[in-house]
Scaffold this active site. Sequence first.
Site, PDB file in Angstrom:
ATOM      1  N   GLU A 147       4.050  -8.569  21.559  1.00 35.91           N
ATOM      2  CA  GLU A 147       3.625  -9.895  21.828  1.00 35.91           C
ATOM      3  C   GLU A 147       4.054 -10.765  20.829  1.00 35.91           C
ATOM      4  O   GLU A 147       4.655 -11.711  20.965  1.00 35.91           O
ATOM      5  CB  GLU A 147       2.218  -9.886  22.219  1.00 35.91           C
ATOM      6  N   HIS A 148       3.665 -10.390  19.744  1.00 37.17           N
ATOM      7  CA  HIS A 148       4.189 -10.999  18.115  1.00 37.17           C
ATOM      8  C   HIS A 148       5.547 -10.868  17.880  1.00 37.17           C
ATOM      9  O   HIS A 148       6.305 -12.018  17.711  1.00 37.17           O
ATOM     10  CB  HIS A 148       3.398 -10.286  17.069  1.00 37.17           C
TER      11      HIS A 148
ATOM     12  N   GLU B 267      -4.888  -9.779  10.994  1.00 39.04           N
ATOM     13  CA  GLU B 267      -5.517 -10.106  12.045  1.00 39.04           C
ATOM     14  C   GLU B 267      -6.760  -9.410  12.401  1.00 39.04           C
ATOM     15  O   GLU B 267      -7.839  -9.789  12.633  1.00 39.04           O
ATOM     16  CB  GLU B 267      -4.612 -10.530  13.316  1.00 39.04           C
TER      17      GLU B 267
ATOM     18  N   HIS C  98       0.073  -5.767  22.106  1.00 41.25           N
ATOM     19  CA  HIS C  98      -0.336  -6.644  21.167  1.00 41.25           C
ATOM     20  C   HIS C  98       0.976  -7.063  20.160  1.00 41.25           C
ATOM     21  O   HIS C  98       1.285  -8.012  19.858  1.00 41.25           O
ATOM     22  CB  HIS C  98      -1.640  -6.644  20.688  1.00 41.25           C
TER      23      HIS C  98
END
Length: 455
Positions: free
Chosen positions: A71-72, A148, A68
């Site tokens: 991905e950012h 997040e 993840h």
Amino acid sequence: MQRHLVRGMALCLALALPVAAEPVTTFTLDNGLDVVVIEDHRAPVVVQMIWYRVGAADEPPGQSGIAHFLEHLMFKGTETVGPNQFSAIVEAQGGDDNAFTSWDYTAYFQRIAADRLDLVMEMEADRMRNLRLTEEDVATERQVILEERAQRTDSSPGALLSEQMRAAQFQNHPYAVPIIGWRHEIQDLGRDDALEYYERFYAPNNATLVIAGDVTPDEVRALAEKHYGPLEPSDGIAPRARPQEPPQLAERRINLADERVSEPYVFRTYLAPERDPGDQKDAAALTVLAELLGGNGQTSVLARALQFDTQTAVYTSAFYDGTTIDDGTFGLIIVPAPGVGLAEAEAEMDRVVAGFLETGPDPAALERIRMQVHASDIYARDNVNALARRYGEALSVGLTVADVESWDETLSAVTEADVMEAARKVFDRRNAVTGWLTRPEAPAPAAAEAEGETE
């Protein structure tokens, strides 16, 4: 009323006709990139999706969240596209883009006018092998992900319960690890970790390119050869041999008490088989079972019995998604009505499930579910983004184009016997995790306070 009547007549007509499969073409470039072209010429729009066959279940031990995290970081730029300019360029062309990570894959997409496909394909191919990261980029984005996690998980009792239950459900398999990662491991992720992961897994021989919309296979092949063809494959790609679950011998139970809980509920998951290439029968039966038990808040078995007949619950649900590489989960949820305790709600849920196992589904309900599933498949074909995702997700977990195209037929062929066989297999409490989400009990008053203090 007339609008609903016309819609109903249109649906009946659609269901009476055979479903025409969308034209799908596949080919593979010399560097190993798999390409799927789904033609839909109704509007001059195209969706590009690139699916990497790596996700949270493939992360190195101790680096949870790296999939993840990357991905950012993929939006931080290359030598030709400036930092954080990728999405701005797509938006300036009238399109939109995004990305998402799961346990089995990481995907990026753009939806844009068909005559802009050349541009977005060039940009996506560029960042497949030419990502540039600075220490500042990594530090900034790591903080974004920590925030997040704080907002989506740490501040949500329901998300915390789901995370704890998943960790208990999978005793040996990496599906136990949260996609966003454990906080203490996210904090230690660095630039070298991200680049090592990127250079190994983000390569043409570990990806599927899906193009859906107003294109032809020849056009896509020419563009793919132009932009993706020159990219070097990775020599670090190997079969995904993951630790598998041992026999599960006892139910696990979790009680999470949190003062932020407004509506207590009972949540149970069972280990359940996934869709297998060439053999999707069990997964289809479980899909229908979930719809029968809790797919509709008005007519499902749990809703009718618990929300209307006994008014034990204000909400019930059942769910299953078998689009995974390894075994997934089948879930049940009940939110009790005011004044009904969690123990009583769980007992009532178990009573209804036991009754279903004895009597089976109502034939009319089973037929209605089959029609609804068929209708959903028809409506899904009306959206190029949904079409691209349908194929990309399936291919990323080892299914084939033939499996995708036969899924609707497999669902439609599910019988009562299939549903009952699947139900008896999955509802094994030894394979279950039951969670209670509740508020902390109020502390008992001190004896003096209870009796009334005297001087």
